[in-house]
Design a protein around this motif. Structure first.
Motif, PDB file in Angstrom:
ATOM      1  N   GLN A 149      -5.820   7.757  -8.512  1.00 16.06           N
ATOM      2  CA  GLN A 149      -5.077   9.153  -8.600  1.00 16.06           C
ATOM      3  C   GLN A 149      -6.386  10.332  -8.775  1.00 16.06           C
ATOM      4  OE1 GLN A 149      -2.723   8.175 -11.883  1.00 16.06           O
ATOM      5  NE2 GLN A 149      -1.154   8.373 -10.870  1.00 16.06           N
TER       6      GLN A 149
ATOM      7  N   LEU B 151      -4.897   1.077  -8.335  1.00 13.02           N
ATOM      8  CA  LEU B 151      -4.199   2.542  -8.135  1.00 13.02           C
ATOM      9  C   LEU B 151      -5.398   3.580  -8.418  1.00 13.02           C
ATOM     10  CD1 LEU B 151      -1.622   4.464  -7.745  1.00 13.02           C
ATOM     11  CD2 LEU B 151      -1.259   4.062 -10.163  1.00 13.02           C
TER      12      LEU B 151
ATOM     13  N   GLU C  55      -2.460  10.076  -4.491  1.00 14.18           N
ATOM     14  CA  GLU C  55      -2.342   8.883  -5.064  1.00 14.18           C
ATOM     15  C   GLU C  55      -2.502   7.825  -4.252  1.00 14.18           C
ATOM     16  OE1 GLU C  55       0.538   8.189  -8.732  1.00 14.18           O
ATOM     17  OE2 GLU C  55       1.367   6.773  -7.109  1.00 14.18           O
ATOM     18  N   LYS C  56      -3.263   6.816  -4.473  1.00 16.09           N
ATOM     19  CA  LYS C  56      -3.397   5.779  -3.499  1.00 16.09           C
ATOM     20  C   LYS C  56      -3.483   4.586  -4.100  1.00 16.09           C
ATOM     21  CE  LYS C  56      -7.699   4.792  -2.282  1.00 16.09           C
ATOM     22  NZ  LYS C  56      -8.955   4.890  -1.635  1.00 16.09           N
ATOM     23  N   LEU C  57      -2.386   3.522  -3.625  1.00 22.52           N
ATOM     24  CA  LEU C  57      -2.151   2.223  -4.057  1.00 22.52           C
ATOM     25  C   LEU C  57      -2.735   1.105  -2.937  1.00 22.52           C
ATOM     26  CD1 LEU C  57      -0.775   0.228  -6.049  1.00 22.52           C
ATOM     27  CD2 LEU C  57       1.170   0.500  -4.863  1.00 22.52           C
TER      28      LEU C  57
ATOM     29  N   THR D 192      -3.082  -3.079  -2.158  1.00 21.07           N
ATOM     30  CA  THR D 192      -2.809  -4.348  -2.962  1.00 21.07           C
ATOM     31  C   THR D 192      -3.274  -5.515  -1.939  1.00 21.07           C
ATOM     32  OG1 THR D 192      -0.508  -3.558  -3.631  1.00 21.07           O
ATOM     33  CG2 THR D 192      -0.664  -5.713  -3.610  1.00 21.07           C
TER      34      THR D 192
ATOM     35  N   ASP E  90       0.769  -1.181   0.042  1.00 24.96           N
ATOM     36  CA  ASP E  90       0.063   0.167   0.132  1.00 24.96           C
ATOM     37  C   ASP E  90       0.912   1.119  -0.129  1.00 24.96           C
ATOM     38  OD1 ASP E  90      -2.002  -1.947   0.172  1.00 24.96           O
ATOM     39  OD2 ASP E  90      -2.576  -1.508   2.107  1.00 24.96           O
TER      40      ASP E  90
ATOM     41  N   ARG F   9      -3.551  -5.335  -7.580  1.00 31.12           N
ATOM     42  CA  ARG F   9      -3.165  -3.999  -7.286  1.00 31.12           C
ATOM     43  C   ARG F   9      -4.191  -2.909  -7.807  1.00 31.12           C
ATOM     44  NH1 ARG F   9       2.436  -3.369  -6.124  1.00 31.12           N
ATOM     45  NH2 ARG F   9       2.722  -1.411  -7.375  1.00 31.12           N
TER      46      ARG F   9
END
Length: 259
Positions: free
Chosen positions: A216, A214, A189-191, A193, A174, A212
């Motif tokens: 934005q 993502l 931005e947020k990731l 997983t 993350d 994953r």
């Protein structure tokens, strides 16, 4: 408060939520530290302990042992990971180390990065009929002014004979990052997983799947709309990690990037 800024702050709060110290009941970490590293300091804030539900009577212990801080302000930690067999009668004097691994310079933090906490992950990582892994999760946060960064990584270990063996190097799961000015303009931005065990196998161990996502967002001051925020369509991808006989091969792009 602008929606974009409020959203960013919310993410940071969520990243910090639930980061309570993984308490080591009955002083287990302190006893193991005194026994194995009596001449070194234990970082009790980051030390972690957790029973391994898959194996009754067994507990996992993580001992972060800091080295001397360098002239640049960097703080480096050696890690001692232990698998402890605990007696049914609760006699702590009979706690027995049945597996261990010592990893020099395994973690570091500097003036721009801090380790927020270390947690033990006992999810169902069944790699083969007779091998089950556990995870070590580390949460980082950026401390540089003008930006907001937080991330979480995972490593996997297995018990082999009298030792613990790392089979997955530190992988970033993350990641939250963002920055904005005092008026409106900014980005977020947020990731996220999800790590799971796949159905296929390579060289005796199950493949690992990383799903994953993502997302934005960005905000910009516009004359007719004020502060306008736009969230881009989410991007999804899946990565398969395969075991090469010693460890899982991890692309450089997935390796932990310290904030």
């Amino acid at each position: 408060m602008r929606p974009f800024l409020r959203h960013g702050l919310l993410l940071l709060c969520l990243s910090a939520a639930g980061l309570g110290h993984a308490a080591c009941e009955s002083g287990l970490a302190e006893r193991m530290h005194a026994k194995l590293h009596p001449n070194r300091t234990l970082d009790e804030r980051l030390a972690a302990c957790k029973p391994w539900p898959a194996f009754p009577g067994r507990s996992i212990v993580v001992l972060p042992v800091p080295r001397e801080t360098s002239s640049t302000g960097a703080k480096v930690f050696d890690l001692e990971l232990l698998l402890i067999q605990r007696p049914d009668n609760g006699n702590t004097e009979r706690d027995t180390v049945i597996g261990r691994i010592f990893q020099p310079e395994a973690l570091d933090e500097d003036s721009a990065t801090a380790i927020q906490d270390i947690r033990i992950d006992t999810a169902r990582y069944v790699l083969s009929a007779d091998t089950r892994a556990f995870g070590l999760r580390v949460r980082y946060r950026g401390t540089a002014p003008g930006s907001s960064v937080a991330s979480e990584s995972v490593r996997l270990y297995v018990h082999h004979g009298s030792k613990l063996r790392q089979v997955l190097q530190e992988v970033e799961l993350d990641h939250d990052s963002g920055g904005w000015d005092s008026t409106c303009t900014g980005r977020l931005e947020k990731l996220r997983t999800m790590l799971s065990v796949g159905k296929s196998a390579s060289n005796g161990y199950a493949d690992l799947q990383l799903a994953r996502t993502l997302v934005q967002s960005h905000a910009q001051l516009q004359e007719d709309q004020g502060c306008a925020e736009k969230t881009l369509p989410a991007r999804f991808n899946t990565v398969t990690l395969r075991y090469d006989g010693e460890r899982y091969r991890v692309p450089k792009s997935l390796q932990q990037q310290v904030p």
